[in-house]
Design a protein around this motif. Sequence first.
Motif, PDB file in Angstrom:
ATOM      1  N   SER A   2     -14.735  -3.472  -5.009  1.00 50.41           N
ATOM      2  CA  SER A   2     -15.212  -2.609  -6.098  1.00 50.41           C
ATOM      3  C   SER A   2     -13.996  -1.999  -6.793  1.00 50.41           C
ATOM      4  O   SER A   2     -12.885  -2.017  -6.266  1.00 50.41           O
ATOM      5  CB  SER A   2     -16.103  -1.507  -5.530  1.00 50.41           C
ATOM      6  N   GLN A   3     -14.224  -1.449  -7.993  1.00 50.56           N
ATOM      7  CA  GLN A   3     -13.146  -0.814  -8.744  1.00 50.56           C
ATOM      8  C   GLN A   3     -12.505   0.314  -7.951  1.00 50.56           C
ATOM      9  O   GLN A   3     -11.293   0.498  -7.978  1.00 50.56           O
ATOM     10  CB  GLN A   3     -13.672  -0.276 -10.076  1.00 50.56           C
ATOM     11  N   GLU A   4     -13.347   1.094  -7.213  1.00 47.35           N
ATOM     12  CA  GLU A   4     -12.803   2.222  -6.446  1.00 47.35           C
ATOM     13  C   GLU A   4     -11.858   1.732  -5.359  1.00 47.35           C
ATOM     14  O   GLU A   4     -10.801   2.321  -5.125  1.00 47.35           O
ATOM     15  CB  GLU A   4     -13.928   3.050  -5.796  1.00 47.35           C
ATOM     16  N   GLN A   5     -12.302   0.659  -4.707  1.00 47.07           N
ATOM     17  CA  GLN A   5     -11.452   0.120  -3.634  1.00 47.07           C
ATOM     18  C   GLN A   5     -10.108  -0.340  -4.189  1.00 47.07           C
ATOM     19  O   GLN A   5      -9.046  -0.071  -3.623  1.00 47.07           O
ATOM     20  CB  GLN A   5     -12.156  -1.049  -2.936  1.00 47.07           C
ATOM     21  N   ILE A   6     -10.175  -1.055  -5.347  1.00 45.36           N
ATOM     22  CA  ILE A   6      -8.930  -1.532  -5.957  1.00 45.36           C
ATOM     23  C   ILE A   6      -8.040  -0.351  -6.343  1.00 45.36           C
ATOM     24  O   ILE A   6      -6.817  -0.361  -6.115  1.00 45.36           O
ATOM     25  CB  ILE A   6      -9.223  -2.421  -7.171  1.00 45.36           C
ATOM     26  N   ALA A   7      -8.668   0.702  -6.895  1.00 47.94           N
ATOM     27  CA  ALA A   7      -7.894   1.871  -7.291  1.00 47.94           C
ATOM     28  C   ALA A   7      -7.218   2.507  -6.076  1.00 47.94           C
ATOM     29  O   ALA A   7      -6.060   2.920  -6.144  1.00 47.94           O
ATOM     30  CB  ALA A   7      -8.801   2.883  -7.991  1.00 47.94           C
ATOM     31  N   GLN A   8      -7.950   2.527  -4.974  1.00 46.26           N
ATOM     32  CA  GLN A   8      -7.371   3.067  -3.741  1.00 46.26           C
ATOM     33  C   GLN A   8      -6.138   2.269  -3.319  1.00 46.26           C
ATOM     34  O   GLN A   8      -5.100   2.822  -2.968  1.00 46.26           O
ATOM     35  CB  GLN A   8      -8.411   2.993  -2.620  1.00 46.26           C
ATOM     36  N   LEU A   9      -6.295   0.925  -3.364  1.00 44.94           N
ATOM     37  CA  LEU A   9      -5.175   0.057  -2.997  1.00 44.94           C
ATOM     38  C   LEU A   9      -3.991   0.259  -3.938  1.00 44.94           C
ATOM     39  O   LEU A   9      -2.828   0.296  -3.515  1.00 44.94           O
ATOM     40  CB  LEU A   9      -5.603  -1.407  -3.008  1.00 44.94           C
ATOM     41  N   GLU A  10      -4.297   0.373  -5.229  1.00 42.41           N
ATOM     42  CA  GLU A  10      -3.211   0.579  -6.196  1.00 42.41           C
ATOM     43  C   GLU A  10      -2.461   1.870  -5.892  1.00 42.41           C
ATOM     44  O   GLU A  10      -1.236   1.934  -5.987  1.00 42.41           O
ATOM     45  CB  GLU A  10      -3.767   0.610  -7.620  1.00 42.41           C
ATOM     46  N   ASP A  11      -3.228   2.900  -5.494  1.00 46.69           N
ATOM     47  CA  ASP A  11      -2.586   4.153  -5.112  1.00 46.69           C
ATOM     48  C   ASP A  11      -1.678   3.925  -3.905  1.00 46.69           C
ATOM     49  O   ASP A  11      -0.547   4.405  -3.857  1.00 46.69           O
ATOM     50  CB  ASP A  11      -3.638   5.204  -4.730  1.00 46.69           C
ATOM     51  N   TYR A  12      -2.184   3.151  -2.941  1.00 45.47           N
ATOM     52  CA  TYR A  12      -1.433   2.916  -1.709  1.00 45.47           C
ATOM     53  C   TYR A  12      -0.111   2.220  -2.010  1.00 45.47           C
ATOM     54  O   TYR A  12       0.945   2.566  -1.471  1.00 45.47           O
ATOM     55  CB  TYR A  12      -2.278   2.064  -0.755  1.00 45.47           C
ATOM     56  N   TRP A  13      -0.140   1.217  -2.894  1.00 47.61           N
ATOM     57  CA  TRP A  13       1.077   0.484  -3.219  1.00 47.61           C
ATOM     58  C   TRP A  13       1.890   1.159  -4.321  1.00 47.61           C
ATOM     59  O   TRP A  13       2.928   0.637  -4.722  1.00 47.61           O
ATOM     60  CB  TRP A  13       0.762  -0.966  -3.619  1.00 47.61           C
ATOM     61  N   GLY A  14       1.391   2.282  -4.804  1.00 47.19           N
ATOM     62  CA  GLY A  14       2.161   3.050  -5.786  1.00 47.19           C
ATOM     63  C   GLY A  14       2.268   2.403  -7.139  1.00 47.19           C
ATOM     64  O   GLY A  14       3.236   2.623  -7.871  1.00 47.19           O
ATOM     65  N   VAL A  15       1.286   1.591  -7.510  1.00 46.32           N
ATOM     66  CA  VAL A  15       1.383   0.835  -8.750  1.00 46.32           C
ATOM     67  C   VAL A  15       1.355   1.750  -9.974  1.00 46.32           C
ATOM     68  O   VAL A  15       2.054   1.518 -10.955  1.00 46.32           O
ATOM     69  CB  VAL A  15       0.237  -0.194  -8.832  1.00 46.32           C
ATOM     70  N   ASN A  16       0.556   2.840  -9.890  1.00 48.43           N
ATOM     71  CA  ASN A  16       0.339   3.644 -11.098  1.00 48.43           C
ATOM     72  C   ASN A  16       1.251   4.861 -11.185  1.00 48.43           C
ATOM     73  O   ASN A  16       1.221   5.586 -12.167  1.00 48.43           O
ATOM     74  CB  ASN A  16      -1.124   4.089 -11.160  1.00 48.43           C
ATOM     75  N   THR A  17       2.051   5.086 -10.154  1.00 46.73           N
ATOM     76  CA  THR A  17       2.945   6.241 -10.194  1.00 46.73           C
ATOM     77  C   THR A  17       4.146   5.915 -11.082  1.00 46.73           C
ATOM     78  O   THR A  17       4.678   4.805 -11.002  1.00 46.73           O
ATOM     79  CB  THR A  17       3.446   6.567  -8.777  1.00 46.73           C
ATOM     80  N   PRO A  18       4.581   6.880 -11.946  1.00 45.32           N
ATOM     81  CA  PRO A  18       5.763   6.609 -12.790  1.00 45.32           C
ATOM     82  C   PRO A  18       6.992   6.334 -11.920  1.00 45.32           C
ATOM     83  O   PRO A  18       7.120   6.882 -10.818  1.00 45.32           O
ATOM     84  CB  PRO A  18       5.953   7.901 -13.584  1.00 45.32           C
ATOM     85  N   LEU A  19       7.881   5.460 -12.454  1.00 37.48           N
ATOM     86  CA  LEU A  19       9.069   5.031 -11.705  1.00 37.48           C
ATOM     87  C   LEU A  19       9.912   6.211 -11.223  1.00 37.48           C
ATOM     88  O   LEU A  19      10.257   6.304 -10.044  1.00 37.48           O
ATOM     89  CB  LEU A  19       9.943   4.121 -12.580  1.00 37.48           C
ATOM     90  N   ALA A  20      10.224   7.117 -12.167  1.00 34.63           N
ATOM     91  CA  ALA A  20      11.109   8.229 -11.820  1.00 34.63           C
ATOM     92  C   ALA A  20      10.509   9.049 -10.690  1.00 34.63           C
ATOM     93  O   ALA A  20      11.206   9.427  -9.739  1.00 34.63           O
ATOM     94  CB  ALA A  20      11.354   9.103 -13.046  1.00 34.63           C
ATOM     95  N   GLU A  21       9.223   9.283 -10.758  1.00 30.30           N
ATOM     96  CA  GLU A  21       8.562  10.091  -9.746  1.00 30.30           C
ATOM     97  C   GLU A  21       8.631   9.403  -8.380  1.00 30.30           C
ATOM     98  O   GLU A  21       8.911  10.021  -7.355  1.00 30.30           O
ATOM     99  CB  GLU A  21       7.110  10.315 -10.154  1.00 30.30           C
TER     100      GLU A  21
END
Lengths: 330, 312
Positions: free
Chosen positions: A51-70
């Motif tokens: 599901s979209q939520e699961q994918i979003a969770q995974l993306e958070d885990y791998w840090g895909v959406n966090t800005p580079l500098a941060e």
Amino acid sequence: MKHRLQFAGKKLLRMALLLLGVSLAAFLLMSASPLDPLQTNVGQAALGSMSQEQIAQLEDYWGVNTPLAERYLGWLFSALQGDFGTSLLYRQPVLQIIGERLANSLGLLLFAWVLSGILGLTLGVLAGALRGRWPDKLVRGWCLLISSTPTFWLALLLLTVFAVWLGWFPSGLSVPIGVEADSVTALERLRHAVLPALTLSITGVSNIALHTREKMVDVMESDYVLFARARGESLPAIVLRHGLRNVALPAITLQFASVSEIIGGSVLVEQVFSYPGLGQAAVTAGLGSDMPLLLGITVLTAAIVFGGNVAADLLYGVVDPKIRRGAAKA
Amino acid sequence: MEPILQVEHLSISFSQYHRGTRKRTLPVIHDLSFSICPGQVTAVVGSSGSGKSLLAHGILGILPYNSALEGTILYQGTPLTQRRAEQLRGREIVLVPQGVTYLDPLMEVGPQIRKGRRDPRSKARSRAVLERYGLGPEVEKRYPFELSGGMARRVLIASAVVEQPKLILADEPTPGLDARAASRILGHFRELAEDGAGVLLITHDLELALTIAHRVLVLYAGETIEEASAADFSAGRLRHPYTRALWAALPQNGFTPIPGTQPYPGEISDGCQFAPRCPRCRPECRGPGPVPYVPRAGGWVRCRFPEGGEAL
């Protein structure tokens, strides 16, 4: 004393800057990698059924959406406090993984480092002292052959000959399969380390031997060797008394510079021999987008290489009378 | 007196690659003859590039691998073969080299003088020779970079005479020293000769050589052009125009230079090598055929029309 403190301060500052630069470079390279951590580690099929939520969770885990500098600064501040994070792939603290892997690799690296140093120095001194004669030609031919051989290919060759054909050594891993970790003997571990260590040593020798030979040739053409000959000293006496002494300084540089080559070579060699060491972990981390683990390994190996160079500088002071006497007077 | 060293028709040449692949032989010393008697200082004088150092290396059998030596060298009347030279060098025949670069930079002076021997007799001996040249026992513990120029020269002499040699080959032992230090160093060689050794002093400094030498041998373009006694110089009995020119070029004798330069090895022409610069050159001097080296008035000369005499 003041001189020594200044020396140590300068070195420490340089090391801090180096580690900062290396970690930043590794981070940027990794971020620029075209590999999508989700696709690589979870797989296209599994992602499709989520599901979209699961994918979003995974993306958070791998840090895909966090800005580079941060991401980088976050890692940097925790690292400065001694927390190198948790490996995304192994789900264990990075320091713990590095500790285990380093324990596996250390013997391998040390053995290869010492053996290539001793062999390289001996062959180089011999070739330089007997320049143009057959031992020289043999050593030079061998070194050129080895340095034009890719490390992984040499590893495969040794694997084929000694593990597959002759069956003297196991073909991979660091311990036998199907044996409890506690009941593995030291001899078993040693047998598993022989081939990778040998590969690393062989590739390390040629560089050291060829450079040592050049220096030895210079020594043999020096005024003081001419004078030693004029004074009736024999060739073996000249090599032992003047040759080794004067080759020692460049040999120290070479030996400690080869630390980086040995570590670099171990990445390839451990891959070929499926040896669960630091080099293999680096490859896994790089291909699996495991940022904390990769940065941890990069920083640690850079620190080891830097430490090697500092050790060479310190040894200079012991071997070179100009530095030793100069420092004593200052 | 029986000469300790006789050099007859000695030639030393190098083979080297010329324009990439063609091998050629480069004659550096050509038809050199002289002898040295015990108790005498014989100076070989020539400007740089005339092959002086190679003469010493040739006698010791330590020429580079791409060189060839022809002619005869007799030591105490017997041919000095490569094997014999290897046995005698450092013991009976010693070299005193030019400067501090001939000492191992990473070894203390004491072990270098003793060639690594550690027995009490060798230690006492190295102490004694250092003392003879005014160097204290603390010098043994020094590294070459801690020696001054004059000290380094004295250490080099000490390391040569620690074996009580019979023949001393001194290769440019004075450059870089002030006049007083240089004459003190040369005095040491004179002293060694007075103790009975034969001394070959190789130098470009005619003035200094004349202060201690009994005989002077002048090299030009790899050839001996004159052998004279030291007294011949001040008495004006010189035979060859080049030797006269050298003498006249000294500050106290007018400081008169002669034009031109010595030919390099490989530029050797037919006839007299000095002909292009000679004020007395005649057509016959330019060949054909080499100029013979002949005895004349107690010395030797290589000139068809020597000073103070009719044509030979």
